[in-house]
Each structure stands twice: as structure tokens, then as C-alpha cells.
Design an enzyme around this catalytic site. Structure first.
Site, PDB file in Angstrom:
ATOM      1  CE  LYS A 160      -3.920   1.829   2.754  1.00 49.33           C
ATOM      2  NZ  LYS A 160      -4.721   1.625   3.971  1.00 49.33           N
ATOM      3  CB  SER A 216      -8.169   3.344   2.911  1.00 48.55           C
ATOM      4  OG  SER A 216      -7.318   2.728   3.853  1.00 48.55           O
ATOM      5  CB  SER A 273      -8.389   0.695   5.915  1.00 51.91           C
ATOM      6  OG  SER A 273      -9.113   1.893   5.837  1.00 51.91           O
TER       7      SER A 273
END
Ligand SMILES: [Zn+2]
Lengths: 480, 485
Positions: free
Chosen positions: B78, B153, B177
Site C-alpha cells: 500500500k 482504504s 481499511s
């Protein structure tokens, strides 16, 4: 208000002291002063994304020491908070500080003003990190501003006093006593020029005899004893004039301008920042382990007031001498070291005060090429008649210039006092023969001429003759 | 079979036996990446770097110096993780062009474990979002149905794993997330206990809630990844010194005798009937496997979202202050002084959702509102944590749905922030309480969308969560299904 009304100032001080740690509060960077810009920095103290603070344990010990020295309650649990505001020298956009749960509360500091002792209350001590420094290059066209983060995250304590101070002289005395104490404790080097110690003053005035506090102004950026006094005097006058003229003091932050010798408004109450304090989620509460405060207390050095008492009552020094010797932590340590080498309190005190400190001309004893024990050794050489007091002064000159040990200097220079009668007698005879007139006077009862004669013998012997012995010999030969 | 469809531990077996090389596995991922580029999983691909690291892993293996089960396994991260020498943007325009000056702790540990880093993955800007539509660059799309969101997310992470363009990844989880996108893309995602994994080198959203965790194709991979990154870090004062157990040792032990808590507050009216049916079936399955179902209550569940959006935005408003254009990232300077530089930089650099949350958080911390919002939220937060404490006195794990619905359509919730926030309704409480929680696939809707269930545990009891999840996985093929063949 009437024109002749007399005002009384009410003053509280916030002292910011840089803790004497080798590394910063939340990272391993050096705190050394004067490094080229942005060389003592890392990703943590420049606020890179993703970094986290790690607390410097040494800073905590120093803050606890300050708390104990100021007779505060040291809290086993305190809390870090974020103080949020935007400024280029503040890399994270917030300063890690302590807010509603500081490490120390409720202490006091005794100060002396015009021979009177008074106590100023300490509200709180909290720990915080310093910001960086903005550097403005406005002398050239297309001026730029730069930021130096060397100071960023340097550990500070803020010591907040109660509004107990009533004059600029008291404020200056408070600052001096605070600096002295912090230096004794090894908490802060007290270097005001380098910014290690600075203060903000909260000043208000009220008609003398009334209770209610007036509206206060906070004066920032005061970094010398002289400026404390000047800034506060200016502010008292400004506020009093304002009220006398029918005006009102507004709550605001003012900046001391040392060049203009005046304060000017920085921001009003309405413009004051909302710092949006909240507990710092990146750091757990600061919890002191069991017994930590007691351990720090045991390691606490002798405080200036205790030292003063010891010097007068136990060592029998005059209050005047004791005051001079305890004024500065280094001088006191120097004196203590001399005394540890040789136990002649009075003589050593005289040598330190009248010879060493005079020679220093205001420089610190740490700049000397020798330590306190050398003075102890020097006085010992006088006391055991190895050298005369006069030679001792020459030895001191040597020490000042090159350092070393007094004994070694005396040996290498051949300054050992002559105590052999056979060596002194010919000089005495020579002096007596050349000064028949003085001898006559002596015999006629004017015995004080002997001092003159001793001096001549000493001069002839280049200071090496033992003065007491010369005295004896002269008396004997003149039939005294 | 396409290498890209193997799980990480299956690949590890083949690397070990010499059937395939890390270089081949890396190429397989890069090919899959190219084939699925339209899904928007990646923000930055470091193909050359990855090939070089793969060759090094193969060389280590040839010299019998292989580091362990992750050595030579291609992963991606990420874009919230700082990776030295690689762009790190947090999917925000304000960090456009920013190259990380150092490796975060979890990244360093994965490098030491021998993983190959393919690149950086898409996400909602600064991890603020539940659909990956708040990326400052491009939305990511669900590999099971490209008209639907992958969740957020950590949306790009979920897409990369589900689509096979990397074997495993790390996400961050502040309010769901990791778990929510894992559920929406049919993969396994674990949010460990707060403090289990270092946050050093992870761009902070909400410091007291953020936690790093694995997102993987199955539970075994999840255990291996957690093993590699868990543990105390002297650079993170909030990381725990609690001992890290062996997660693989207990993985296959089953659930015989385990008490599975079922909180009534998580089985609400109006939740998607297919989600409900799948989770109910999973609970039945646990009974068959020898576990006991226990009714528990988490009475403060309803306050979760409100508390979360006060605490998280308050912390975020402060954490994001450092993006000011002074030292790094984007600077927009109209040349009219400092204030305008700040306003323009942050005005142009941050997207609308980030600005919305900064404003919410700034408000919650403001003088006069702090007690009513932030302080009160913290008080309710302790009540939420207390709920779990009491529940875990009666059970060993808690099982709930991960999300109220399967993946929703792109654009479906973007006009309604509150509706978007409710996508996290089952996940936020775990962050508020600091507990570990894992999402794993427990079924598919009739339209072929994955459905996830959540297994929650006691603090630092990830081992029991993993074993509970693995017991279910062993009996079903949901984790084995692939979106791209
Ligand atoms: Zn640093």
C-alpha cells in the site's frame, strides 16, 4: 483615573530552559550549538511522513531534578500533548509538549532582593521540544527564507511562576536565582546568548493597595537579565501611562525589541492561536518507575542555598565570601575541590576570591588550565613553608599560563623557599651593613622599620628566603 | 496453471523444490499486472527493481542461504508505507513526486525476509475512504466485477492480491481499511492488535487507531506474513513488548471446544440477506467442527461510527499538518507570502474527502468544542472497549459479518459521505478497542460477489483468530476461488 495614582505591577515569569542532554528529546540527533544549518537533523526531527517520537530518558531525569530543586511535587504519571499551529520552523505542524498533566507542579524558589529574602511560587514545570529557526535572507533581491532544524526537538522545560513578583528588580533576581539553581543541578547550562535560557513575562498593573489583577500582556523574547528588567520597566510604564490617560490595557502578546528598548504588539487576544491541544497518541503517558524520584533525589547535588549555609555555619566563612563562592556552581565546585586537597578554609577562600576570580576577569573557571585541587596544593605549599606567599603568586601566574601542578612548577623553577640559616645570614648581614640608618632607628625604638628591612632581604633572595626566619635573624642581629 | 494464481505458500513450496524460480514468479505477477492494469491496483511499478531482487533471492536459494517461507515471494505494498528510494504518495497529490528517504520497520522486516517488492498500491487518499474512489490518482476496481468498488482504504492492496498481480501485501486498518476491502474482494485480511506491528514508517492517519496487517490469498499466508512483521520496535513507543508466538504452530489445531461469540448487535435488520445467510451458514459450520456458539452483547456498537469519526478525524487533522509545502511534496506558492503558500498548497494538494475530515477533526479539537466532542468520544471509546472485555469473558472469539453488503457500485456512495461511512459499521469498534480482527471469505452472492466474515479475538490472541479462520477455510473452497484465471 487621577494622574497621581500609584500603580503596583504584578508579574509572573515563564522560563524556558534547554535541558543539558547530548541528544534531542525524541530522536538521537546531537544538541550541540553552532553546527552548520541542518546538519544535526534526521527524518524524525524534520517531520518526515511516517516518523514517530521516542522519548529521551536523560531529559526526564533532568526535568525531575529541576522539579526536586524547586521543591515541586513530581508526578509519577504525566502526559504528552500536541500543541497545533502552522509555522515553517515547526516541522510536524505541532509541538509535542505537556499540557494539563505536566511532570511537576507546586514548587518555590527563594530569591534575595536588596538584602531581603522572598519566596516566588512555582506553578508548574512541563517538558516540551523546541522548534527550528527561520532564517531570513532579506538583504538581497528576491529574498528567500530558510529553515534550520538543528534546534528542532531540542529538549526544554518551561518553568511557570506564580504571579508573585512585584518589581523588575525582583524579576531579574528571580531569573538570576533560577539560572544559578539550574546550573547547580546540571539541568541547563544557562547560556542566555545561545538561547539555552530565555523567558516570557506576564505583566499587569493595578492601583496600589487593590486586590484585583489588571489585564496582562505577555512579553516574549527576553534573553538577558538586563532585558528582563528593561522590558518589564518599559511595560509597567506603558500600562500605567495608558491607564492614567484614561485608556485600557488589552490582553495581548507583545514582543521585546532589545534594540528599540521597547515592547510592541505581536498579536491580540482575538488573534491568539487556538492550539487545539490534545493528548499525543504516539507516546504513552510518561510513567516514572517506582523509586525513580527518590533515586534522582539522592543524586541531587548540594543546592546553592544549602551550600551557602554550610560555608557560613560549618566552614566559618563570612556571608560576603560565602556568597561570592556560591554564586556560580562551577566556582563553588572549584572551591570545594581545593578544600578537599588541603583543609585551610580561610586561606583557600582568599586565594580563590582575591587571586583566581580576579585573574579570570569574568571568564568561567572552566576556561582555566587547572582545577581547584591545584589551589589546594598551592596553599599547602605556603602552609608547610615550602614557598612564600609572594612566590605562590608567581606560581599562580605560571598555572594561569600553562596549567600543571604547583609542586612541579616550584621544583622545576627552583623556587623552594630557603630555610637554611647559613644561606640567609650573609644576605641579612649585607642588608644591615648597607642600612645603618634604619638599624639606628630600630634601636631607638622605631621597631616598625623591620618590615622595610625584611623586604630588602626578601628582594635580595629573590623571594626565596623564609620571611619569618629573616625576621628572626634581623631581630637577633639588631639586639631586639 | 498460471503461477500468478498460486498462494504465497504454494509458491514457496515450488521455489523450495526448485520447480520455479523467483524470477519466473515475478514475471508472472508483472504479466498479470499488465493484463489487469485497468483495475488500477498499482500507483507505481518497480519492474527492474523487482527482477533484480528476484534474481538475488534465486541466488540465495542456489547457495542454500534462503531466508524462509517468504524468500523470493513477490509482494507489493500500500502506498502508505515508506519505501526507501521509491515514490510514496499515500495516493495524494500533495505527495506527488515524493521519494521516501527511509524504509519503515515492517518494510525492512519484509525485505529481510527476502520478499521481492513489485511496487506501490493504490488506496484512498491518506487512507480516508471505504471504496478506493478517494484516491488522488485513479479509482481501483473490483476484479470480480469491474463496475464495483474493491472497498478501501486498502483497495489497491485487495485488488492486487485478488487479481494475482502480487502474492501478498500489507494494508493498514484504521476503521476497517484491511478487513472491509478483503471482504469485498474475497481475500484474507488481518488487523492485528494495536501495538502488535510497528507503525514506524507508515504515514499516519489516526495514530491511536492505525495498525499494519497482512492481506493475503489464504489464512496460512496471513500467518506467515504476520510472523514476519510482528513484534516490538524501539522506534514505535506504542508498539508492544508482548512476546510473539509461532502463528503457524497452532494454525491447524481446529476449533474443537472453542467458544464462538455471536453479538446480536451485528446481525441487524436491513443487512443484505445473502451476507446474513453466508455468516449464519459459517456459524453452523463452526458448530459442526466442535465449537460452541455463545450469545454475547456489545451494547455500545451503535456509537462506534460517531466515536470513530471524531477520534480519527481529530488525530488526522493534526497528523496531516506536516504536509505544508515547506520541506517536501507539492508546493503551490503564489508568491504572496506564507499564508497563501499554505492555503494554496493544502487547498490544491488535498482531495475533498481529506479536506472534509481535516475540517471535522479541527472542529472537534477547537476551544469550546473539545470537551463536547473529543473528550466525550474518548469516554464512549472506553465503553466500547469495555463491551468487548465483558464479551470475551464468555467466549474465545467473536464472529460477525465484515460488511453489511457485498461490493457496491462505483459512484454509488460517493455523493453521500454518511452512507459511505456506514460501510465500516462492523469494523470500526475493533479499532476503537485496539483488538485484533480478521476477515475471510465465507461465501459468494448469487451474482458472484465475495462475502466476508470477521473473526475477532482477545488482545494479542491473533493465534486463536488464525486457527479459527483456518478451521473454516479447510472445510470450504472460498479462499481457493480466483477472480482472474
Ligand atoms: Zn533528529
Amino acid at each position: 483615573m487621577s494622574n497621581d495614582i500609584e500603580f503596583e505591577p504584578v508579574i509572573g515569569l515563564e522560563v524556558h530552559a534547554q535541558l543539558s542532554t547530548k541528544t534531542k528529546l525524541f530522536c538521537g540527533c546531537s544538541t550541540a550549538f553552532g553546527a552548520p544549518p541542518n546538519t544535526n537533523v534526521c527524518e524524525v526531527c524534520t517531520g518526515m511522513p511516517g516518523v514517530l517520537p521516542v522519548l529521551n530518558a536523560q531529559a526526564v531525569e533532568l526535568a525531575v531534578r529541576a522539579g526536586l530543586g524547586l521543591h515541586c511535587t513530581v508526578h509519577e504519571r504525566s502526559q504528552w500533548s500536541r500543541k497545533n499551529y502552522f509555522y515553517p520552523d515547526l516541522p510536524k505542524g505541532y509541538q509535542i509538549s505537556q499540557y494539563d498533566k505536566p511532570i511537576c507542579t507546586g514548587g518555590k524558589l527563594d530569591i534575595e532582593v536588596d538584602g531581603q529574602t522572598m519566596t516566588v511560587g512555582i506553578t508548574r514545570i512541563h517538558m516540551e521540544e523546541d522548534a527550528g529557526k527561520n532564517v531570513h535572507d532579506d538583504l538581497v533581491a528576491g529574498a528567500r527564507s530558510y529553515v534550520d532544524f538543528n534546534r528542532s526537538s531540542v529538549p526544554l522545560i518551561e518553568i511557570v511562576s506564580e504571579p508573585d513578583i512585584r518589581s523588575s528588580a525582583q524579576a531579574a533576581a528571580y531569573m538570576k536565582a533560577m539560572r544559578q539553581l539550574l546550573r547547580y543541578l546540571g539541568v541547563c547550562d544557562g547560556n542566555m546568548e545561545e538561547g539555552s535560557l530565555r523567558c516570557d513575562a506576564n505583566v499587569s498593573v493595578r492601583p496600589k493597595g487593590t486586590e484585583k489583577f489588571g489585564t496582562r500582556a505577555e512579553i516574549k523574547n527576553i534573553n538577558s537579565f538586563r532585558f528582563v528588567q528593561q522590558a518589564i520597566d518599559y511595560e509597567i510604564e506603558r500600562q500605567s501611562e495608558l491607564i492614567r490617560a484614561g485608556g485600557k490595557v488589552v490582553q495581548e502578546t507583545r514582543l521585546w525589541d532589545s534594540q528599540a528598548k521597547s515592547t510592541r504588539s505581536m498579536r491580540s487576544k482575538e488573534e491568539a492561536h487556538d492550539y487545539r491541544y490534545f493528548p499525543e497518541p504516539d507516546l504513552p503517558d510518561l510513567v516514572l518507575r517506582d523509586g525513580f524520584v527518590a533515586e534522582v533525589g539522592k543524586r541531587l547535588p548540594e543546592l546553592p542555598s544549602d551550600k551557602l549555609t554550610r560555608y557560613t555555619s560549618k566552614l566559618g566563612l563570612s556571608p560576603y565570601d560565602a556568597k561570592i563562592l556560591t554564586e556560580d556552581a562551577e566556582v563553588a565546585a572549584f572551591f570545594d575541590a581545593a578544600l578537599a586537597t588541603h583543609k585551610n578554609t580561610k586561606s583557600i577562600a582568599n586565594w580563590v576570591i582575591n587571586e583566581v576570580l580576579r585573574e579570570l576577569k569574568g571568564n568561567s573557571v572552566e576556561s582555566l588550565k587547572f582545577k581547584g585541587d591545584a589551589i589546594g596544593e598551592l596553599v599547602k605549599l605556603i602552609d608547610d613553608s615550602t614557598i612564600s606567599g609572594k612566590i605562590a603568586k608567581d606560581v599562580l601566574v605560571e598555572l594561569m599560563a600553562h596549567g600543571g601542578s604547583p609542586r612541579a612548577i616550584v621544583d622545576s623553577k627552583g623556587w623552594v623557599q630557603v630555610t637554611d640559616t647559613g644561606a640567609i645570614e650573609p644576605i641579612v648581614d649585607q642588608v644591615l651593613a648597607a642600612n645603618a640608618e634604619s638599624v639606628e632607628k630600630y634601636k631607638a625604638g622605631k621597631t616598625n622599620v623591620i618590615g622595610f628591612l625584611v623586604g630588602l632581604v626578601m628582594k635580595e633572595s629573590k623571594g626565596k628566603a623564609n620571611p619569618a626566619m629573616v625576621n628572626e635573624l634581623l631581630k637577633k642581629k639588631m639586639g631586639g | 496453471m498460471d503461477l500468478a494464481n498460486l498462494s504465497a505458500h504454494e509458491l514457496a513450496d515450488q521455489l523450495k523444490s526448485g520447480k520455479v524460480s523467483s524470477v519466473e514468479a515475478t514475471s508472472a505477477c508483472l504479466q498479470r499486472l499488465e493484463k489487469t492494469a485497468g483495475l488500477g491496483a498499482y500507483l507505481h511499478v518497480d519492474a527492474n527493481g523487482a527482477k533484480k531482487q528476484a534474481a538475488e533471492a534465486d541466488a540465495r536459494r542456489a547457495k542454500k542461504q534462503s531466508a524462509g517461507p517468504l524468500d523470493g515471494v513477490p509482494i507489493a505494498l500500500k502506498d502508505i508505507f515508506l519505501t526507501e528510494g521509491l515514490p510514496t504518495t499515500c495516493a495524494s497529490r500533495i505527495l506527488e513526486g515524493f521519494v521516501a528517504p527511509y524504509d519503515g520497520t515492517a518494510v525492512r522486516k519484509l525485505k529481510e525476509a527476502g520478499t521481492v517488492l513489485l511496487g506501490k498500491l493504490n488506496m484512498d487518499e491518506f487512507a480516508m475512504g471505504s471504496s478506493n474512489e478517494h484516491s488522488g490518482y485513479l479509482p481501483a476496481k473490483n476484479p470480480w466485477d469491474a463496475t464495483r468498488v474493491p472497498g478501501g482504504s486498502s483497495g489497491g492492496s485487495a485488488v492486487a492480491v485478488a487479481a494475482g498481480s502480487c502474492f501478498a501485501t500489507l494494508g493498514t486498518d484504521t476503521g476497517g481499511s484491511i478487513r472491509q476491502p478483503a471482504a469485498l474482494t474475497g481475500i484474507v485480511g488481518l488487523k492485528p492488535t494495536y501495538g502488535r506491528v510497528s507503525r514506524y514508517g507508515v504515514i499516519a492517519f489516526a495514530s491511536s487507531l492505525d495498525q499494519v496487517g497482512p492481506m493475503t490469498k489464504d489464512v496460512t499466508d496471513c500467518a506467515n506474513m504476520l510472523q514476519a512483521i510482528a513484534g516490538h520496535d524501539p522506534r514505535d513507543s506504542t508498539s508492544s513488548t508482548e512476546k510473539v508466538p509461532s502463528y503457524t504452530e497452532t494454525l491447524e489445531k481446529g476449533v474443537q471446544g472453542l467458544k464462538v461469540g455471536v453479538p446480536k448487535e451485528y446481525f441487524i435488520d436491513g443487512m443484505d440477506p445473502e451476507v446474513r445467510a453466508s455468516v449464519d451458514a459459517a456459524l453452523e459450520s463452526y458448530k459442526k467442527l466442535g465449537a460452541t456458539l455463545v450469545d454475547v452483547s456489545l451494547p455500545h456498537t451503535d456509537y462506534g461510527i460517531a466515536v470513530y469519526y471524531l477520534v480519527a478525524t481529530a488525530e488526522a487533522s493534526s497528523n496531516l499538518a506536516r504536509f505544508d509545502g515547506v520541506r517536501y511534496g507539492k508546493r503551490v506558492d503564489p508568491g504572496k507570502g506564507l499564508l497563501d503558500m499554505y492555503l494554496e498548497t493544502r487547498g490544491k494538494g488535498f482531495g475533498p474527502e481529506v479536506k472534509r475530515r481535516i475540517m471535522l477533526g479541527t472542529y472537534a479539537l477547537s476551544a469550546g468544542y473539545y470537551d463536547a466532542y473529543y473528550v466525550k468520544a474518548q469516554k464512549v471509546r472506553t465503553l466500547v472497549a469495555q463491551d468487548f472485555k465483558e464479551a470475551f469473558a464468555k467466549c474465545d472469539v467473536i464472529v460477525t459479518p465484515t460488511t453489511p453488503t457485498p461490493a457496491f457500485k462505483l459512484g454509488e456512495n460517493t455523493g453521500d459521505p454518511i452512507k459511505m461511512y456506514l460501510a465500516d459499521v462492523f469494523t470500526v469498534a475493533v479499532n476503537l478497542a485496539g483488538l485484533p480482527g480478521l476477515s475471510l471469505p465465507c461465501g459468494f452472492s448469487k451474482s458472484g460477489l465475495p462475502i466476508g466474515m470477521q473473526v475477532l479475538g482477545r488482545p494479542f490472541d491473533e493465534a486463536t483468530i488464525l486457527r479459527t479462520a483456518r478451521a473454516f477455510e479447510r472445510e470450504h473452497d472460498f479462499s481457493a476461488r480466483r477472480a482472474i484465471s
